[in-house]
Design a protein around this motif. Structure first.
Motif, PDB file in Angstrom:
ATOM      1  N   ALA A  14       0.831  -1.216   0.000  1.00 33.29           N
ATOM      2  CA  ALA A  14       0.000   0.000   0.000  1.00 33.29           C
ATOM      3  C   ALA A  14       0.864   1.263   0.000  1.00 33.29           C
ATOM      4  CB  ALA A  14      -0.940   0.003   1.193  1.00 33.29           C
ATOM      5  N   GLU A  15       1.962   1.247   0.740  1.00 33.37           N
ATOM      6  CA  GLU A  15       2.851   2.412   0.769  1.00 33.37           C
ATOM      7  C   GLU A  15       3.513   2.632  -0.590  1.00 33.37           C
ATOM      8  OE1 GLU A  15       4.485   2.560   5.344  1.00 33.37           O
ATOM      9  OE2 GLU A  15       5.225   0.955   4.038  1.00 33.37           O
ATOM     10  N   ILE A  16       3.898   1.551  -1.240  1.00 26.44           N
ATOM     11  CA  ILE A  16       4.543   1.664  -2.555  1.00 26.44           C
ATOM     12  C   ILE A  16       3.524   2.150  -3.585  1.00 26.44           C
ATOM     13  CG2 ILE A  16       5.805   0.433  -4.354  1.00 26.44           C
ATOM     14  CD1 ILE A  16       6.662  -1.541  -2.053  1.00 26.44           C
ATOM     15  N   ALA A  17       2.300   1.620  -3.532  1.00 30.47           N
ATOM     16  CA  ALA A  17       1.252   2.062  -4.456  1.00 30.47           C
ATOM     17  C   ALA A  17       0.932   3.543  -4.233  1.00 30.47           C
ATOM     18  CB  ALA A  17      -0.003   1.205  -4.294  1.00 30.47           C
ATOM     19  N   ALA A  18       0.908   3.970  -2.983  1.00 31.31           N
ATOM     20  CA  ALA A  18       0.636   5.382  -2.687  1.00 31.31           C
ATOM     21  C   ALA A  18       1.744   6.274  -3.243  1.00 31.31           C
ATOM     22  CB  ALA A  18       0.482   5.588  -1.183  1.00 31.31           C
ATOM     23  N   ALA A  19       2.989   5.823  -3.125  1.00 36.37           N
ATOM     24  CA  ALA A  19       4.113   6.595  -3.674  1.00 36.37           C
ATOM     25  C   ALA A  19       4.019   6.655  -5.191  1.00 36.37           C
ATOM     26  CB  ALA A  19       5.439   5.982  -3.237  1.00 36.37           C
ATOM     27  N   ARG A  20       3.687   5.534  -5.820  1.00 35.22           N
ATOM     28  CA  ARG A  20       3.512   5.501  -7.284  1.00 35.22           C
ATOM     29  C   ARG A  20       2.438   6.492  -7.726  1.00 35.22           C
ATOM     30  NH1 ARG A  20       0.290   0.615  -8.684  1.00 35.22           N
ATOM     31  NH2 ARG A  20      -1.206   1.996  -7.678  1.00 35.22           N
ATOM     32  N   ASP A  21       1.303   6.466  -7.033  1.00 34.78           N
ATOM     33  CA  ASP A  21       0.194   7.344  -7.400  1.00 34.78           C
ATOM     34  C   ASP A  21       0.531   8.807  -7.152  1.00 34.78           C
ATOM     35  OD1 ASP A  21      -1.112   4.989  -8.026  1.00 34.78           O
ATOM     36  OD2 ASP A  21      -2.376   5.003  -6.230  1.00 34.78           O
ATOM     37  N   ALA A  22       1.204   9.092  -6.043  1.00 33.35           N
ATOM     38  CA  ALA A  22       1.594  10.466  -5.729  1.00 33.35           C
ATOM     39  C   ALA A  22       2.610  10.990  -6.736  1.00 33.35           C
ATOM     40  CB  ALA A  22       2.157  10.547  -4.310  1.00 33.35           C
ATOM     41  N   LEU A  23       3.531  10.115  -7.164  1.00 38.12           N
ATOM     42  CA  LEU A  23       4.525  10.513  -8.162  1.00 38.12           C
ATOM     43  C   LEU A  23       3.831  10.843  -9.483  1.00 38.12           C
ATOM     44  CD1 LEU A  23       7.440  10.913  -9.128  1.00 38.12           C
ATOM     45  CD2 LEU A  23       7.545   8.431  -9.535  1.00 38.12           C
TER      46      LEU A  23
END
Length: 158
Positions: free
Chosen positions: A97-106
């Motif tokens: 979830a943290e990696i997906a959130a970083a991907r989406d924020a990027l």
């Protein structure tokens, strides 16, 4: 005459020269975890259709559901390599979830729809914001890591 040729210097257009600053080039040359995992729980390869950059991310998850090991194969431009370096330096210990959130924020930030993502170092890509053709290569490692971590979590749950 062959011996009189000037040393090779890659051409970097003046408008994009700030994209390839010393820090970007340092990150591109120092990517952690640059070997594929022998038997990963999941892998994902992402490719930029614009420039042909390609990043493959392998992950193994720990008992806690977080990334325990990562391996990468990075065949990308300097921006894709630098982004891969930033991803690899911080991905171990992160949840899917943290990696997906970083991907989406990027992706949102690059599209001008959000703030700098909460991932160490990504602000280095600020000069790339007006260069949308460069955005896919910057996103590759995060997209591949998010997909691999999600797939590994699913296989672990099954």
């Amino acid at each position: 005459m062959w011996g009189d040729a000037p040393p090779h210097r890659p051409y970097i257009h003046g408008m994009t020269a700030t994209l390839y600053n010393t820090e970007i080039l340092r990150l591109a040359a120092t990517i952690p975890y640059q070997e594929r995992l022998a038997d990963p729980m999941a892998s994902s390869e992402k490719r930029s259709p614009i420039c042909g950059s390609r990043v493959t991310v392998d992950v193994n998850m720990g008992e806690d559901g977080r990334v325990a090991e990562v391996g990468m194969l990075v065949r990308a431009c300097a921006l894709g390599q630098a982004s891969s370096s930033l991803l690899a330096a911080q991905v171990v210990g992160r949840s899917p979830a943290e990696i997906a959130a970083a991907r989406d924020a990027l992706a949102a930030w690059l599209a001008g729809e959000g703030d700098v993502p909460d991932w160490p170092g990504l602000d280095i890509f600020t000069p790339a914001l007006p260069h949308s053709a460069r955005h896919p290569s910057i996103r590759l490692a995060f997209e591949a890591a998010a997909e691999a971590a999600a797939a590994a979590a699913l296989s672990r749950a099954a």
